[in-house]
Design an enzyme around this catalytic site. Structure first.
Site, short mmCIF file in Angstrom:
data_model
loop_
_atom_site.label_atom_id
_atom_site.label_comp_id
_atom_site.label_asym_id
_atom_site.label_seq_id
_atom_site.Cartn_x
_atom_site.Cartn_y
_atom_site.Cartn_z
N ASP A 53 44.78 -2.25 105.06
CA ASP A 53 44.19 -3.30 104.23
C ASP A 53 42.71 -2.98 104.06
OD1 ASP A 53 44.57 -6.28 103.18
OD2 ASP A 53 42.64 -6.16 104.18
N HIS A 69 37.36 -7.48 87.99
CA HIS A 69 38.60 -6.72 88.20
C HIS A 69 38.48 -5.27 87.75
CE1 HIS A 69 41.11 -10.08 89.54
NE2 HIS A 69 40.42 -10.81 88.69
N ASP A 87 39.50 -2.47 90.21
CA ASP A 87 40.55 -1.47 89.97
C ASP A 87 40.04 -0.05 90.24
OD1 ASP A 87 42.36 -3.38 89.32
OD2 ASP A 87 42.33 -3.04 87.17
N ASP A 123 45.37 -5.05 97.64
CA ASP A 123 44.52 -4.05 98.30
C ASP A 123 45.18 -3.52 99.58
OD1 ASP A 123 44.32 -6.43 99.71
OD2 ASP A 123 42.21 -6.16 100.22
#
Length: 426
Positions: free
Chosen positions: A295, A308, A312, A338
């Site tokens: 994570d 975003h 990304d 993620d």
């Protein structure tokens, strides 16, 4: 705040309806015509993942974005794994980020729908090809019992390089010049087979049509006998089309079905397939298999603050670093959001997974630099090992996930190996 953020008169693409409780939301969703749902996870008559599940069931085709609070870091990731398309921090639902986030997820959903429609059209084309000659393809060529050309339609003229006037009466092999694309030998005459066997026959695999100018085209489809009124065979019709585009689409769809669209990494489907192969190999060679559940620490903060598009690119850069830390025989998978999973095949000792975790942490020491922004990302890593922890991919993933949560609870940017006292509950 949301109504104000989406009320820009210059951007009329959003029509917003607001209800304040789960019951009213479910009632409105039952009427249909809702494209996007912004779901507050703390409604007065429903909250958390239970509220999300009800909304998802009521609007399975809508884009669902969950609005998460800063003090709840666990519910939103669970909703993403269960089908939510994204999560937004309540504090960032402003007039700048919210319209961009909505446009981004709707455009992404549109792209996925177009790809699915392309796959469906390809399937329908194949099915029509099997049913009737008219829908087999665009190019149609007919021959008599002496294998002399009697008809070409415009597409057949284009693909062969022969006009109908030039081709009429010529030998079929001269106009419809086909070879085996692998051996380069002359291919069998499909019209001859159709006439002799009085049935529809398919062209050989990898059949290549030689154009009159010498260029080559991969073709596919079939030949069928032509009958007169008495039922006697009087010739054959060959229906064919360019097969290269269909092959390209098929290969692309097969790739998309097993890979993450953003990072290009294997997805869960391919991970499970490779895990099964890795177990079989480990059993044969008496080795072990490692599973690392990762994570990205602080990713949500970066994603919410920078948007975003930057988020990304962070995911893409993080994926590249992970791939650089493993062997070619290992698999790095984007599990969702993620979260990533790394499959380590054919390891000799359980501590080899710890070496891999140390290598990953070392790779993330260097800061990320994207569009003028520089920031650090940590990794919370959970480790599961076959056969010590379990022999099924689902259970081993569950255990590695539990270990990752324990690593995150210890202060993040560290790793923990699964032990029996870890529950794995999110």
């Amino acid at each position: 705040m949301i109504l104000k953020a989406l009320a820009d008169p210059e951007d009329g693409s959003f029509q917003v309806e607001w209800v304040t409780c789960l019951a009213d939301a479910l009632g409105r969703l039952a009427q249909g015509r809702i494209d996007v749902v912004l779901l507050n996870l703390t409604l007065p008559d429903g909250e958390g993942i239970e509220a999300f599940d009800q909304v998802l069931q009521a609007a399975p085709d809508a884009l669902i974005l969950v609005l998460s609070a800063a003090d709840d870091e666990e519910t939103a990731p669970r909703a993403l794994r269960r089908g939510a398309h994204d999560d937004l921090a309540k504090g960032h639902a402003d007039a700048y980020w919210l319209p961009r986030a909505l446009r981004y997820v709707t455009e992404r959903k549109t792209t996925e729908r177009v790809l699915r429609q392309a796959e469906e059209r390809l399937f329908e084309e194949k099915e029509r090809s099997r049913v009737t000659l008219d829908s087999i393809g665009d190019a149609v060529l007919a021959t008599d019992l002496a294998y002399k050309v009697t008809y070409l339609n415009p597409m057949a003229e284009q693909m062969t390089g022969w006009s109908q006037a030039q081709a009429l009466g010529r030998p079929l092999a001269e106009v419809f010049n086909i070879i085996d694309g692998t051996t380069r030998d002359l291919a069998a005459n499909p019209a001859q087979r159709a006439i002799e066997e009085d049935r529809t026959v398919g062209l050989a695999m990898d059949c290549v049509l030689i154009h009159r100018d010498g260029t080559e085209t991969l073709i596919e489809d079939s030949a069928a006998p032509i009958h007169n009124r008495e039922g006697r065979v009087t010739g054959a019709v060959i229906v064919f089309h360019d097969g290269s585009q269909a092959r390209d689409v098929t290969e692309k769809m097969a790739h998309l079905a097993q890979h993450d669209a953003l990072t290009g990494l294997p997805n869960r489907v391919l991970l499970k397939e490779r895990f099964s192969r890795a177990i079989a190999l480990a059993r044969r060679n008496r080795n072990q298999v490692g599973l690392l559940f990762l994570d990205l620490d602080r990713f949500k903060e970066i994603n919410d603050s920078l948007g975003h598009a930057i988020g990304d690119r962070v995911l893409q850069s993080a994926a590249e670093r992970m791939v650089g830390c493993v062997r070619a025989s290992d698999t790095v998978c984007r599990y969702g959001g993620d979260e990533f999973v790394i499959l380590l095949t054919e390891i000799k000792r359980a501590r080899d997974t710890a070496f891999a975790a140390d290598k990953l942490h070392a790779a993330f020491v260097e800061p990320f630099a994207i569009d003028g922004h520089t920031f650090h990302l940590g990794l919370s890593i959970g480790i599961g090992i076959y056969p010590d922890d379990h022999d099924s991919v689902e259970d081993l993933l569950h255990h590695a996930d539990a270990a990752m949560l324990h690593a995150k609870a210890r202060g993040r940017n560290c790793y923990r190996a699964f032990t029996a006292d870890m529950t794995g509950a999110r």
